[in-house]
Design a protein around this motif. Structure first.
Motif, PDB file in Angstrom:
ATOM      1  N   GLU A   4      41.403  92.025  66.827  1.00 59.00           N
ATOM      2  CA  GLU A   4      41.957  90.721  67.198  1.00 59.00           C
ATOM      3  C   GLU A   4      41.032  90.074  68.216  1.00 59.00           C
ATOM      4  N   HIS A   5      41.222  88.775  68.437  1.00 61.10           N
ATOM      5  CA  HIS A   5      40.346  88.080  69.386  1.00 61.10           C
ATOM      6  C   HIS A   5      41.146  87.126  70.251  1.00 61.10           C
ATOM      7  N   ASP A   6      40.593  86.841  71.428  1.00 58.22           N
ATOM      8  CA  ASP A   6      41.124  85.817  72.325  1.00 58.22           C
ATOM      9  C   ASP A   6      39.942  85.111  72.950  1.00 58.22           C
ATOM     10  N   LEU A   7      40.161  84.344  74.005  1.00 62.79           N
ATOM     11  CA  LEU A   7      39.061  83.569  74.582  1.00 62.79           C
ATOM     12  C   LEU A   7      37.986  84.457  75.206  1.00 62.79           C
ATOM     13  N   LEU A   8      38.298  85.714  75.504  1.00 61.38           N
ATOM     14  CA  LEU A   8      37.318  86.634  76.087  1.00 61.38           C
ATOM     15  C   LEU A   8      36.510  87.379  75.037  1.00 61.38           C
ATOM     16  N   GLY A   9      36.934  87.295  73.761  1.00 60.11           N
ATOM     17  CA  GLY A   9      36.205  87.977  72.701  1.00 60.11           C
ATOM     18  C   GLY A   9      37.109  88.830  71.845  1.00 60.11           C
ATOM     19  N   GLU A  10      36.510  89.763  71.111  1.00 58.37           N
ATOM     20  CA  GLU A  10      37.255  90.611  70.192  1.00 58.37           C
ATOM     21  C   GLU A  10      37.671  91.919  70.866  1.00 58.37           C
ATOM     22  N   LEU A  11      38.783  92.495  70.360  1.00 57.35           N
ATOM     23  CA  LEU A  11      39.292  93.743  70.929  1.00 57.35           C
ATOM     24  C   LEU A  11      40.062  94.490  69.837  1.00 57.35           C
ATOM     25  N   GLU A  12      39.860  95.789  69.790  1.00 55.17           N
ATOM     26  CA  GLU A  12      40.598  96.597  68.825  1.00 55.17           C
ATOM     27  C   GLU A  12      42.013  96.861  69.327  1.00 55.17           C
ATOM     28  N   VAL A  13      42.962  96.790  68.399  1.00 52.52           N
ATOM     29  CA  VAL A  13      44.375  97.024  68.692  1.00 52.52           C
ATOM     30  C   VAL A  13      44.884  98.056  67.683  1.00 52.52           C
ATOM     31  N   PRO A  14      45.711  99.014  68.089  1.00 54.30           N
ATOM     32  CA  PRO A  14      46.244  99.980  67.122  1.00 54.30           C
ATOM     33  C   PRO A  14      46.947  99.278  65.964  1.00 54.30           C
ATOM     34  N   GLU A  15      46.660  99.702  64.755  1.00 54.04           N
ATOM     35  CA  GLU A  15      47.220  99.074  63.570  1.00 54.04           C
ATOM     36  C   GLU A  15      48.741  99.083  63.569  1.00 54.04           C
ATOM     37  N   SER A  16      49.320 100.129  64.158  1.00 51.23           N
ATOM     38  CA  SER A  16      50.781 100.265  64.153  1.00 51.23           C
ATOM     39  C   SER A  16      51.467  99.399  65.204  1.00 51.23           C
ATOM     40  N   ALA A  17      50.706  98.887  66.163  1.00 47.66           N
ATOM     41  CA  ALA A  17      51.300  98.148  67.283  1.00 47.66           C
ATOM     42  C   ALA A  17      51.771  96.766  66.847  1.00 47.66           C
ATOM     43  N   TYR A  18      52.932  96.386  67.323  1.00 50.11           N
ATOM     44  CA  TYR A  18      53.415  95.019  67.086  1.00 50.11           C
ATOM     45  C   TYR A  18      52.848  94.060  68.116  1.00 50.11           C
ATOM     46  N   TRP A  19      52.372  94.580  69.232  1.00 55.43           N
ATOM     47  CA  TRP A  19      51.704  93.733  70.215  1.00 55.43           C
ATOM     48  C   TRP A  19      50.248  93.541  69.818  1.00 55.43           C
ATOM     49  N   GLY A  20      49.613  92.570  70.470  1.00 52.86           N
ATOM     50  CA  GLY A  20      48.261  92.215  70.078  1.00 52.86           C
ATOM     51  C   GLY A  20      47.276  92.191  71.231  1.00 52.86           C
ATOM     52  N   VAL A  21      46.247  91.369  71.103  1.00 52.11           N
ATOM     53  CA  VAL A  21      45.110  91.380  72.020  1.00 52.11           C
ATOM     54  C   VAL A  21      45.490  91.002  73.442  1.00 52.11           C
ATOM     55  N   HIS A  22      46.364  90.008  73.593  1.00 50.12           N
ATOM     56  CA  HIS A  22      46.740  89.578  74.952  1.00 50.12           C
ATOM     57  C   HIS A  22      47.499  90.693  75.673  1.00 50.12           C
ATOM     58  N   THR A  23      48.358  91.372  74.948  1.00 54.18           N
ATOM     59  CA  THR A  23      49.099  92.491  75.534  1.00 54.18           C
ATOM     60  C   THR A  23      48.157  93.639  75.867  1.00 54.18           C
ATOM     61  N   ALA A  24      47.210  93.902  74.978  1.00 52.64           N
ATOM     62  CA  ALA A  24      46.261  94.994  75.201  1.00 52.64           C
ATOM     63  C   ALA A  24      45.473  94.784  76.484  1.00 52.64           C
ATOM     64  N   GLY A 122      48.768  91.023  62.485  1.00 48.18           N
ATOM     65  CA  GLY A 122      47.499  90.417  62.862  1.00 48.18           C
ATOM     66  C   GLY A 122      47.031  89.299  61.955  1.00 48.18           C
ATOM     67  N   GLU A 123      47.739  89.052  60.857  1.00 49.06           N
ATOM     68  CA  GLU A 123      47.347  87.957  59.958  1.00 49.06           C
ATOM     69  C   GLU A 123      47.963  86.649  60.462  1.00 49.06           C
ATOM     70  N   TYR A 124      47.443  86.236  61.609  1.00 51.26           N
ATOM     71  CA  TYR A 124      48.050  85.130  62.343  1.00 51.26           C
ATOM     72  C   TYR A 124      47.816  83.765  61.693  1.00 51.26           C
ATOM     73  N   GLN A 125      46.999  83.712  60.648  1.00 51.80           N
ATOM     74  CA  GLN A 125      46.834  82.443  59.950  1.00 51.80           C
ATOM     75  C   GLN A 125      48.130  82.025  59.247  1.00 51.80           C
ATOM     76  N   PHE A 126      49.031  82.989  59.063  1.00 50.03           N
ATOM     77  CA  PHE A 126      50.313  82.694  58.420  1.00 50.03           C
ATOM     78  C   PHE A 126      51.421  82.431  59.451  1.00 50.03           C
ATOM     79  N   ILE A 127      51.552  83.292  60.423  1.00 45.10           N
ATOM     80  CA  ILE A 127      52.496  83.085  61.536  1.00 45.10           C
ATOM     81  C   ILE A 127      51.773  83.459  62.826  1.00 45.10           C
ATOM     82  N   HIS A 128      51.623  82.491  63.692  1.00 46.17           N
ATOM     83  CA  HIS A 128      50.798  82.676  64.894  1.00 46.17           C
ATOM     84  C   HIS A 128      51.686  82.866  66.129  1.00 46.17           C
ATOM     85  N   PRO A 129      51.314  83.794  67.027  1.00 49.53           N
ATOM     86  CA  PRO A 129      52.118  84.041  68.234  1.00 49.53           C
ATOM     87  C   PRO A 129      52.284  82.810  69.122  1.00 49.53           C
TER      88      PRO A 129
END
Length: 462
Positions: A4-24, A122-129
């Motif tokens: 996943e990515h945010d304004l600071l760049g890309e970051l790996e997130v566990p596939e099973s996690a419902y949380w994403g890059v900002h939480t990480a 993580g397929e946020y193009q469909f539903i975005h946080p």
């Protein structure tokens, strides 16, 4: 892992996690208390309520299409029902005025909504946080509202436990209604009273604090939801603030009121100071009751020894047979914690600057801790201590008969000067008041016994 990515760049997130890059990133940044926001069930529940209310308002006002609204709402309901508490992993103490908490909620709801419609996390193009779950919102109106909703849930639970404890004290007051004893002022013998009167004060003082908590709940019911960043309602459609407040009231079954001035409401944390102050008041008075119980049960032979607390555990590793008042002691320690938390809330509230207070996370953490400790403390004090208290009835009566303080009760019959003489003689010789009065022929045995036997007159009961 997923990327996943945010304004600071890309970051790996566990596939099973419902949380994403900002939480990480927040998990990495805030390894502070070791207590996550998911620990507080009512707080996660509050976030679910608010996100659902926002989805309802945005759908009602045409900002959120039905195909987005339905899965987001279902995800919100699952969050508030407790299905994803373990996914709220950000530390309760965090920088950013609660932004990490809001991001955590947005990501969990978005990823669950994606699952519901058949997409991958993580397929946020469909539903975005942010574009969809957080639409018409800011951390600065979501987070303080979540604190208020959560506090109302917790305070109602505390009220229920306080009521049960108050009823326990009332039952003891009734049980001990005719047990006469000496009252004390400044730990010195004062005048007679009943043990029931002593316990009735605990009943009444708890009731007074319940009333103060209800007042605070009314204050907490004013919210700034819809104010977004600083209270100017930027990026919200017309009517959103009132619509989201209406929906929040409906789904929580509690009437919330939209603040008249959202800019002021966004920066003002005064209600949290009031709530903390009431918690401190409850703690102080509970601690005073605990002090009384420890004193009245002290001994059992070299102390007051007036009441017996139910024994709960061995009291010493070196003194066989010793039993300590461990339940009142833990209540005292709860009180010390709550008093300290009140100072933290006070300092954090004072530290606000301009249009926002950045320290609401520590305010929330402190208040949640105080309410949780008090609720559990009330239950522990009731079930493991108060319900099982017994009185040493004969000993209590003997202390009344032998107490020099008894002269106050007979002074209207023998006069102040004679009463003073009786007190001095009893003190000097170690004789009882009864013995000295009879010796000085101030009253007959029958007259003295009649005075002592009139419990209602001695204790001021009518």
């Amino acid at each position: 892992m997923r990327l996943e990515h945010d304004l600071l760049g890309e970051l790996e997130v566990p596939e099973s996690a419902y949380w994403g890059v900002h939480t990480a990133r927040a998990v990495k940044n805030f390894n502070i208390s070791g207590v996550s926001i998911g620990h507080y069930r009512s707080f996660v529940r509050a976030l679910g309520y608010i996100k659902e209310a926002s989805a309802l308002a945005n759908h009602e006002l045409g900002e959120l299409s039905t195909d987005l609204f339905e899965p987001i709402r279902q995800a919100c309901i699952e969050v508030r029902d407790g299905k994803f508490d373990s996914e709220f992993v950000v530390d309760a103490i965090q920088g950013g005025a609660g932004t990490s908490t809001n991001m955590n909620a947005n990501e969990v709801i978005a990823n669950r909504a994606l699952e519901i419609v058949g997409h991958k996390k993580g397929e946020y193009q469909f539903i975005h946080p942010l574009n969809h779950v957080n639409i018409s919102q800011s951390t600065n109106d979501v987070y303080p509202t979540a604190i208020k909703v959560s506090l109302i849930i917790e305070l109602n639970a505390l009220l229920a436990e306080m009521k049960l404890l108050r009823e326990s004290f009332a039952a003891k007051a009734s049980e001990f209604a005719s047990v006469i004893k000496m009252g004390r002022t400044q730990l010195q013998d004062a005048v007679p009273m009943t043990l029931g009167q002593e316990f009735s004060t605990y009943d009444i003082t708890m009731g007074e604090d319940e009333a103060r908590i209800r007042e605070v709940i009314r204050l907490l019911s004013e919210i700034n939801l819809g104010g977004t960043a600083i209270g100017t309602q930027l990026n919200t459609p017309d009517g959103y603030a009132r619509s989201v407040t209406k929906h929040l009231s409906q789904i929580t079954e509690h009437e919330f009121l939209l603040a008249e001035n959202l800019i002021e409401a966004t920066q003002d944390t005064g209600v949290f100071v009031s709530a903390s102050s009431v918690m401190k008041r409850v703690a102080v008075k509970l601690s005073k009751i605990a002090n009384d119980l420890r004193l009245l049960s002290s001994g059992p032979r070299a102390g007051f020894g007036e009441i017996n607390l139910p024994p709960q555990q061995a009291g010493s590793s070196i003194m066989p047979g010793k039993v300590n008042p461990v339940i009142p002691e833990v209540v005292n320690q709860i009180a010390f914690t709550v008093i300290g938390n009140d100072l933290t809330v006070t300092m954090a509230s004072e530290a606000g600057q301009l249009e926002l207070n950045a320290f609401e996370p520590i305010i929330a953490r402190s208040l949640m801790m105080s309410i949780t400790y008090l609720r559990r403390g009330c239950a522990t004090l009731r079930t493991l201590c108060v319900d099982g208290i017994t009185a040493n009835v004969e000993y209590l009566r003997m202390t009344v008969e032998n107490s020099i303080g008894l002269v106050t009760a007979i002074s209207p019959r023998i006069g102040y000067e004679n009463a003073t003489a009786v007190a001095k003689e009893a003190q000097a010789t170690g004789k009882s008041v009864r013995e000295v009065v009879l010796q000085m022929k101030l009253l007959t045995s029958e007259e003295f016994d009649a005075i002592l036997g009139d419990v209602n007159r001695l204790t001021g009961r009518r």
